[in-house]
Design a protein around this motif. Structure first.
Motif, PDB file in Angstrom:
ATOM      1  N   ASP A   1       4.933  -0.888 -11.850  1.00 23.55           N
ATOM      2  CA  ASP A   1       5.462  -2.113 -12.444  1.00 23.55           C
ATOM      3  C   ASP A   1       5.917  -3.084 -11.352  1.00 23.55           C
ATOM      4  O   ASP A   1       5.676  -4.288 -11.447  1.00 23.55           O
ATOM      5  CB  ASP A   1       6.615  -1.791 -13.391  1.00 23.55           C
ATOM      6  N   ALA A   2       6.529  -2.558 -10.316  1.00 25.46           N
ATOM      7  CA  ALA A   2       6.954  -3.399  -9.196  1.00 25.46           C
ATOM      8  C   ALA A   2       5.748  -4.010  -8.484  1.00 25.46           C
ATOM      9  O   ALA A   2       5.778  -5.176  -8.068  1.00 25.46           O
ATOM     10  CB  ALA A   2       7.792  -2.591  -8.209  1.00 25.46           C
ATOM     11  N   VAL A   3       4.674  -3.240  -8.376  1.00 24.33           N
ATOM     12  CA  VAL A   3       3.452  -3.760  -7.749  1.00 24.33           C
ATOM     13  C   VAL A   3       2.884  -4.894  -8.592  1.00 24.33           C
ATOM     14  O   VAL A   3       2.522  -5.954  -8.068  1.00 24.33           O
ATOM     15  CB  VAL A   3       2.404  -2.642  -7.560  1.00 24.33           C
ATOM     16  N   VAL A   4       2.807  -4.691  -9.910  1.00 26.19           N
ATOM     17  CA  VAL A   4       2.268  -5.734 -10.797  1.00 26.19           C
ATOM     18  C   VAL A   4       3.156  -6.979 -10.761  1.00 26.19           C
ATOM     19  O   VAL A   4       2.649  -8.102 -10.787  1.00 26.19           O
ATOM     20  CB  VAL A   4       2.105  -5.200 -12.240  1.00 26.19           C
ATOM     21  N   ALA A   5       4.459  -6.789 -10.674  1.00 25.40           N
ATOM     22  CA  ALA A   5       5.367  -7.942 -10.590  1.00 25.40           C
ATOM     23  C   ALA A   5       5.145  -8.726  -9.302  1.00 25.40           C
ATOM     24  O   ALA A   5       5.270  -9.953  -9.279  1.00 25.40           O
ATOM     25  CB  ALA A   5       6.815  -7.472 -10.677  1.00 25.40           C
TER      26      ALA A   5
ATOM     27  N   ASP B   1      -6.127  -2.689 -10.333  1.00 28.50           N
ATOM     28  CA  ASP B   1      -5.891  -1.258 -10.203  1.00 28.50           C
ATOM     29  C   ASP B   1      -4.465  -0.890 -10.618  1.00 28.50           C
ATOM     30  O   ASP B   1      -4.261   0.086 -11.344  1.00 28.50           O
ATOM     31  CB  ASP B   1      -6.144  -0.806  -8.766  1.00 28.50           C
ATOM     32  N   ALA B   2      -3.494  -1.661 -10.202  1.00 27.55           N
ATOM     33  CA  ALA B   2      -2.100  -1.376 -10.556  1.00 27.55           C
ATOM     34  C   ALA B   2      -1.892  -1.510 -12.063  1.00 27.55           C
ATOM     35  O   ALA B   2      -1.155  -0.727 -12.665  1.00 27.55           O
ATOM     36  CB  ALA B   2      -1.157  -2.305  -9.805  1.00 27.55           C
ATOM     37  N   ARG B   3      -2.548  -2.475 -12.681  1.00 29.47           N
ATOM     38  CA  ARG B   3      -2.427  -2.637 -14.137  1.00 29.47           C
ATOM     39  C   ARG B   3      -3.020  -1.444 -14.881  1.00 29.47           C
ATOM     40  O   ARG B   3      -2.460  -0.972 -15.860  1.00 29.47           O
ATOM     41  CB  ARG B   3      -3.093  -3.933 -14.590  1.00 29.47           C
ATOM     42  N   ILE B   4      -4.147  -0.942 -14.398  1.00 24.54           N
ATOM     43  CA  ILE B   4      -4.740   0.249 -15.004  1.00 24.54           C
ATOM     44  C   ILE B   4      -3.816   1.448 -14.820  1.00 24.54           C
ATOM     45  O   ILE B   4      -3.636   2.264 -15.734  1.00 24.54           O
ATOM     46  CB  ILE B   4      -6.135   0.533 -14.394  1.00 24.54           C
ATOM     47  N   ARG B   5      -3.192   1.548 -13.656  1.00 23.54           N
ATOM     48  CA  ARG B   5      -2.267   2.661 -13.398  1.00 23.54           C
ATOM     49  C   ARG B   5      -1.035   2.579 -14.298  1.00 23.54           C
ATOM     50  O   ARG B   5      -0.499   3.607 -14.704  1.00 23.54           O
ATOM     51  CB  ARG B   5      -1.859   2.695 -11.933  1.00 23.54           C
ATOM     52  N   VAL B   6      -0.587   1.370 -14.617  1.00 25.84           N
ATOM     53  CA  VAL B   6       0.512   1.214 -15.576  1.00 25.84           C
ATOM     54  C   VAL B   6       0.088   1.809 -16.920  1.00 25.84           C
ATOM     55  O   VAL B   6       0.847   2.539 -17.564  1.00 25.84           O
ATOM     56  CB  VAL B   6       0.920  -0.271 -15.725  1.00 25.84           C
TER      57      VAL B   6
ATOM     58  N   GLY C   1       0.816  -1.213   0.000  1.00 23.34           N
ATOM     59  CA  GLY C   1       0.000   0.000   0.000  1.00 23.34           C
ATOM     60  C   GLY C   1       0.849   1.262   0.000  1.00 23.34           C
ATOM     61  O   GLY C   1       0.495   2.257  -0.640  1.00 23.34           O
ATOM     62  N   ASP C   2       1.980   1.221   0.697  1.00 22.07           N
ATOM     63  CA  ASP C   2       2.882   2.369   0.713  1.00 22.07           C
ATOM     64  C   ASP C   2       3.474   2.616  -0.668  1.00 22.07           C
ATOM     65  O   ASP C   2       3.619   3.762  -1.099  1.00 22.07           O
ATOM     66  CB  ASP C   2       4.012   2.161   1.717  1.00 22.07           C
TER      67      ASP C   2
ATOM     68  N   ALA D   1       6.624   6.877 -11.403  1.00 20.79           N
ATOM     69  CA  ALA D   1       5.383   6.220 -10.990  1.00 20.79           C
ATOM     70  C   ALA D   1       5.228   4.891 -11.717  1.00 20.79           C
ATOM     71  O   ALA D   1       4.849   3.879 -11.111  1.00 20.79           O
ATOM     72  CB  ALA D   1       4.184   7.113 -11.277  1.00 20.79           C
ATOM     73  N   LEU D   2       5.551   4.879 -12.995  1.00 23.44           N
ATOM     74  CA  LEU D   2       5.467   3.640 -13.779  1.00 23.44           C
ATOM     75  C   LEU D   2       6.357   2.558 -13.192  1.00 23.44           C
ATOM     76  O   LEU D   2       5.955   1.400 -13.080  1.00 23.44           O
ATOM     77  CB  LEU D   2       5.845   3.911 -15.230  1.00 23.44           C
ATOM     78  N   ARG D   3       7.535   2.924 -12.786  1.00 26.22           N
ATOM     79  CA  ARG D   3       8.459   1.942 -12.196  1.00 26.22           C
ATOM     80  C   ARG D   3       7.889   1.335 -10.925  1.00 26.22           C
ATOM     81  O   ARG D   3       8.001   0.130 -10.692  1.00 26.22           O
ATOM     82  CB  ARG D   3       9.807   2.591 -11.936  1.00 26.22           C
TER      83      ARG D   3
END
Length: 70
Positions: free
Chosen positions: A33-37, A44-49, A10-11, A28-30
């Motif tokens: 990307d780490a969240v999706v990995a 939500d993280a995929r949409i943010r990518v 979450g952080d 932000a993308l980096r």
């Protein structure tokens, strides 16, 4: 027991959102990307990518949105 030097997911997402809001799209993308990995099913993280890709002018951002929706 959690290690004290671990960062909560979450952080990371909050930091990425802050960076995105500041116009620091690549940073932000980096983070997203780490969240999706770490959690590949985080919609939500995929949409943010895709949002970051679009903000960076990536012509393939629509494909990322489509893949996230699929």
């Amino acid at each position: 027991m959690y290690r004290s030097d671990m960062v909560a997911l979450g952080d990371v997402k909050r930091s990425a959102a802050t960076l995105f809001g500041q116009g620091q799209y690549l940073a932000a993308l980096r983070l997203y990307d780490a969240v999706v990995a770490t959690t590949p099913l985080d919609f939500d993280a995929r949409i943010r990518v895709a949002d970051c890709a679009l903000a960076l002018g990536d012509v393939n951002a629509a494909r990322v949105y489509r893949a996230a929706g699929w």
